[in-house]
Design a protein around this motif. Structure first.
Motif, PDB file in Angstrom:
ATOM      1  N   GLU A 162     -17.900  29.452  40.354  1.00  0.00           N
ATOM      2  CA  GLU A 162     -17.463  29.096  39.001  1.00  0.00           C
ATOM      3  C   GLU A 162     -17.887  27.670  38.657  1.00  0.00           C
ATOM      4  N   ALA A 163     -17.765  26.760  39.621  1.00  0.00           N
ATOM      5  CA  ALA A 163     -18.149  25.373  39.370  1.00  0.00           C
ATOM      6  C   ALA A 163     -19.654  25.274  39.121  1.00  0.00           C
ATOM      7  N   ASP A 164     -20.441  26.010  39.896  1.00  0.00           N
ATOM      8  CA  ASP A 164     -21.897  26.015  39.685  1.00  0.00           C
ATOM      9  C   ASP A 164     -22.242  26.589  38.317  1.00  0.00           C
ATOM     10  N   ASP A 165     -21.550  27.652  37.923  1.00  0.00           N
ATOM     11  CA  ASP A 165     -21.787  28.247  36.606  1.00  0.00           C
ATOM     12  C   ASP A 165     -21.414  27.276  35.495  1.00  0.00           C
ATOM     13  N   ALA A 166     -20.318  26.574  35.666  1.00  0.00           N
ATOM     14  CA  ALA A 166     -19.880  25.611  34.659  1.00  0.00           C
ATOM     15  C   ALA A 166     -20.874  24.457  34.561  1.00  0.00           C
ATOM     16  N   ASP A 167     -21.397  24.006  35.702  1.00  0.00           N
ATOM     17  CA  ASP A 167     -22.395  22.936  35.702  1.00  0.00           C
ATOM     18  C   ASP A 167     -23.669  23.400  35.002  1.00  0.00           C
ATOM     19  N   ALA A 168     -24.049  24.631  35.231  1.00  0.00           N
ATOM     20  CA  ALA A 168     -25.260  25.173  34.604  1.00  0.00           C
ATOM     21  C   ALA A 168     -25.072  25.288  33.094  1.00  0.00           C
ATOM     22  N   ASP A 169     -23.881  25.654  32.654  1.00  0.00           N
ATOM     23  CA  ASP A 169     -23.607  25.781  31.224  1.00  0.00           C
ATOM     24  C   ASP A 169     -23.583  24.415  30.542  1.00  0.00           C
ATOM     25  N   ASP A 170     -23.152  23.391  31.266  1.00  0.00           N
ATOM     26  CA  ASP A 170     -23.052  22.048  30.685  1.00  0.00           C
ATOM     27  C   ASP A 170     -24.341  21.266  30.776  1.00  0.00           C
ATOM     28  N   ALA A 171     -25.322  21.762  31.521  1.00  0.00           N
ATOM     29  CA  ALA A 171     -26.580  21.021  31.692  1.00  0.00           C
ATOM     30  C   ALA A 171     -27.340  20.962  30.374  1.00  0.00           C
ATOM     31  N   PRO A 172     -27.780  19.764  29.966  1.00  0.00           N
ATOM     32  CA  PRO A 172     -28.522  19.623  28.704  1.00  0.00           C
ATOM     33  C   PRO A 172     -29.946  20.210  28.839  1.00  0.00           C
ATOM     34  N   GLY A 173     -30.442  20.689  27.745  1.00  0.00           N
ATOM     35  CA  GLY A 173     -31.817  21.160  27.706  1.00  0.00           C
ATOM     36  C   GLY A 173     -31.990  22.607  28.104  1.00  0.00           C
ATOM     37  N   LEU A 174     -30.918  23.280  28.407  1.00  0.00           N
ATOM     38  CA  LEU A 174     -31.052  24.686  28.742  1.00  0.00           C
ATOM     39  C   LEU A 174     -30.902  25.514  27.475  1.00  0.00           C
ATOM     40  N   LEU A 175     -31.701  26.540  27.373  1.00  0.00           N
ATOM     41  CA  LEU A 175     -31.622  27.437  26.235  1.00  0.00           C
ATOM     42  C   LEU A 175     -30.588  28.513  26.526  1.00  0.00           C
ATOM     43  N   HIS A 176     -29.791  28.801  25.531  1.00  0.00           N
ATOM     44  CA  HIS A 176     -28.782  29.856  25.691  1.00  0.00           C
ATOM     45  C   HIS A 176     -29.160  31.059  24.906  1.00  0.00           C
TER      46      HIS A 176
END
Length: 76
Positions: free
Chosen positions: A62-76
């Protein structure tokens, strides 16, 4: 006369032997109960440890997923 004087001593020794044997039997029974209780406690601790390991693994994911969601520059 020696036989007469030894009889009370032998009787007392027999009573003491019986008493010690009964006490040893009780101690052995208590030890078996303690061993069983300890086995149950160990099994419970193993189950708790497994649950904590599973939970901590889920939290890391969950923490890794949250970090990935908060990372700037990623397209959603």
């Amino acid at each position: 006369m020696d036989d007469i004087s030894k009889d009370p001593v032998l009787d007392r020794l027999d009573r003491l032997t019986e008493m010690v044997t009964r006490r040893l039997d009780k101690i052995e029974e208590r030890l078996r109960c303690l061993e069983q209780d300890n086995g149950e406690i160990i099994n419970l601790l193993i189950a708790v440890k497994a649950g904590l390991e599973e939970c901590s693994g889920e939290l890391l994911i969950e923490a890794d997923d949250a970090d990935a969601d908060d990372a700037p520059g990623l397209l959603h």
